[in-house]
Design an enzyme around this catalytic site. Structure first.
Site, PDB file in Angstrom:
ATOM      1  CE  LYS A  64      -3.819  -2.319   2.278  1.00  0.00           C
ATOM      2  NZ  LYS A  64      -4.628  -2.445   1.069  1.00  0.00           N
ATOM      3  N   GLY A 112      -7.926   1.832  -4.210  1.00  0.00           N
ATOM      4  CA  GLY A 112      -7.908   2.687  -3.021  1.00  0.00           C
ATOM      5  C   GLY A 112      -6.567   3.400  -2.866  1.00  0.00           C
ATOM      6  CG  ASP A 113      -3.050   1.215  -2.190  1.00  0.00           C
ATOM      7  OD1 ASP A 113      -3.523   1.528  -1.082  1.00  0.00           O
ATOM      8  OD2 ASP A 113      -2.579   0.090  -2.441  1.00  0.00           O
ATOM      9  NE  ARG A 145      -3.562   2.765 -17.795  1.00  0.00           N
ATOM     10  CZ  ARG A 145      -3.174   3.976 -17.454  1.00  0.00           C
ATOM     11  NH1 ARG A 145      -2.380   4.131 -16.418  1.00  0.00           N
ATOM     12  NH2 ARG A 145      -3.559   5.012 -18.139  1.00  0.00           N
TER      13      ARG A 145
HETATM   14  P1  ADP Z   1     -10.284  -0.022  -1.876  1.00  0.00           P
HETATM   15  O1  ADP Z   1      -9.440  -0.520  -3.007  1.00  0.00           O
HETATM   16  O2  ADP Z   1      -9.484   0.551  -0.759  1.00  0.00           O
HETATM   17  O3  ADP Z   1     -11.369  -0.971  -1.423  1.00  0.00           O
HETATM   18  P2  ADP Z   1     -12.360   1.377  -3.332  1.00  0.00           P
HETATM   19  O4  ADP Z   1     -12.697   0.094  -4.005  1.00  0.00           O
HETATM   20  O5  ADP Z   1     -13.423   2.019  -2.533  1.00  0.00           O
HETATM   21  O6  ADP Z   1     -11.040   1.269  -2.463  1.00  0.00           O
HETATM   22  O7  ADP Z   1     -11.881   2.376  -4.489  1.00  0.00           O
HETATM   23  C1  ADP Z   1     -11.390   3.672  -4.264  1.00  0.00           C
HETATM   24  C2  ADP Z   1     -11.962   4.616  -5.302  1.00  0.00           C
HETATM   25  O8  ADP Z   1     -11.606   4.139  -6.600  1.00  0.00           O
HETATM   26  C3  ADP Z   1     -13.492   4.683  -5.300  1.00  0.00           C
HETATM   27  O9  ADP Z   1     -13.940   5.695  -4.424  1.00  0.00           O
HETATM   28  C4  ADP Z   1     -13.794   5.010  -6.763  1.00  0.00           C
HETATM   29  O10 ADP Z   1     -13.733   6.405  -7.001  1.00  0.00           O
HETATM   30  C5  ADP Z   1     -12.655   4.335  -7.527  1.00  0.00           C
HETATM   31  N1  ADP Z   1     -13.057   3.010  -8.054  1.00  0.00           N
HETATM   32  C6  ADP Z   1     -12.969   1.815  -7.440  1.00  0.00           C
HETATM   33  N2  ADP Z   1     -13.441   0.823  -8.217  1.00  0.00           N
HETATM   34  C7  ADP Z   1     -13.830   1.402  -9.368  1.00  0.00           C
HETATM   35  C8  ADP Z   1     -14.418   0.908 -10.601  1.00  0.00           C
HETATM   36  N3  ADP Z   1     -14.675  -0.383 -10.778  1.00  0.00           N
HETATM   37  N4  ADP Z   1     -14.693   1.817 -11.569  1.00  0.00           N
HETATM   38  C9  ADP Z   1     -14.406   3.136 -11.420  1.00  0.00           C
HETATM   39  N5  ADP Z   1     -13.861   3.646 -10.292  1.00  0.00           N
HETATM   40  C10 ADP Z   1     -13.581   2.804  -9.272  1.00  0.00           C
END
Ligand code: ADP
Length: 309
Positions: A39, A250-251, A284
């Site tokens: 991370k 998230g990162d 990607r």
């Molecule tokens: P983590 O990887 O920590 O679980 P999230 O899945 O909530 O974090 O993703 C962080 C941010 O990335 C989200 O708030 C969103 O804006 C973006 N994101 C995550 N997944 C997608 C996706 N499939 N399509 C578009 N944006 C995404």
């Protein structure tokens, strides 16, 4: 203007197979790859590619993977003189099997990441003083994050905590955090409450505001990200894109958010930009290789018709 990331270095060793092995069984897989990540490193690459002077601090092992981290950091323009090399432990590694169904199994050994100690931070007080934004996660020893929070507070720096993997947080660490960025699962664990609806996410975030966090950003995957602070709450929707690998989403969000705050953006604009970064990242493979550069992110926002102040 600069960002300091204190965090983890982990190499993902990923084998794909039709079906993961049962206990005592060996299966023949069909591909193998290693991906540099962790991370901390992911967030540092996200920040530097968004154009902020970024320093990454942490610990690798005295081994091939450690060397690979040094080379990759140097190639990106990082100063590696503050990366510690553990004489005792190997570089952190995740052994991952991914079934064709997409189901994965992960065994993560933090290794050298646990050799980074709170007292190592004391040697970096000058660097902390020079930095504008200080970022960490919870993939190292908890007392490192807690000590960093103290030092950031002492020097009046904006401290951003990505509380992942989730762990209970002590009140002293929470008090004064500029911005905490849990996903919904992590928020539930931190406040020890089952949260499933938008109302519950907002109420959950308010618990952290009461503990002294100034801004809580709950990331909600494809829904987007929710900012809760003393002025109320706002949801920045995610972009609709064809995601192929969401590892590091998230990162990419927290890393680029830090860079944008470092460059003087308002929090809401920084979130909007970080949302675009994450949308590009999930299209990607990998995490570090998938982190986009600033020009690409601004073109994407322009294409989407989003004006920033
Ligand atoms: P983590 O990887 O920590 O679980 P999230 O899945 O909530 O974090 O993703 C962080 C941010 O990335 C989200 O708030 C969103 O804006 C973006 N994101 C995550 N997944 C997608 C996706 N499939 N399509 C578009 N944006 C995404």
């Amino acid at each position: 203007m600069s960002v300091l990331v204190v965090g983890s270095f982990i190499v993902d060793c990923v084998a794909t197979c039709k079906r993961a092995p049962e206990a005592g069984e060996t299966v023949v897989g069909d591909s193998y790859n290693t991906y540099l990540g962790g991370k901390g490193a992911n967030q540092a690459f996200a920040a530097i590619r968004m154009g902020s002077k970024t320093t990454m601090v942490g610990c690798v092992g005295n081994d091939g993977f450690g060397k690979q981290f040094f080379e990759t950091l140097e190639a990106e323009g990082f100063d590696t003189s503050v990366v510690k090399v553990s004489p005792n432990n190997s570089t952190g590694v995740s052994l991952v099997t991914v079934e064709h169904s997409g189901q994965n199994r992960i065994c993560m050994t933090p290794g050298a990441n646990l050799d980074y100690l709170p007292e190592d931070l004391d040697k970096l007080e000058d660097l902390i003083k020079e930095s504008d934004i200080i970022v960490t996660q919870l993939e190292m020893r908890y007392d490192v994050a807690a000590h960093l929070a103290k030092l950031a507070k002492k020097h009046g720096k904006k401290f951003i905590l990505n509380p992942a993997p989730a762990a209970p947080l002590d009140d002293e660490t929470l008090d004064g955090i500029y911005c905490i960025t849990p996903n919904e699962t992590e928020l539930g664990i931190i406040i020890n409450r089952k949260i499933e609806t938008m109302e519950e996410y907002i109420e959950g975030a308010k618990v952290l505001l009461e503990k002294g966090c100034q801004n809580v950003i709950v990331t909600l995957g494809t829904i987007g990200s929710l900012l809760v602070n003393k002025n109320g709450h706002i949801l920045i929707p995610a972009f609709k894109v064809k995601a192929i690998d969401t590892v590091g989403a998230g990162d990419s969000f927290t890393g680029s958010l830090s860079a944008m705050l470092d460059q003087g953006r308002k929090l809401k604009d920084a979130m909007q930009i970080a949302t675009a970064v994450a949308a590009l990242e999930v299209q990607r493979n990998g995490a570090i290789p998938a982190m986009p550069y600033k020009e690409e992110v601004y073109s994407f926002l322009k294409e989407k018709g989003i004006e920033l102040n």
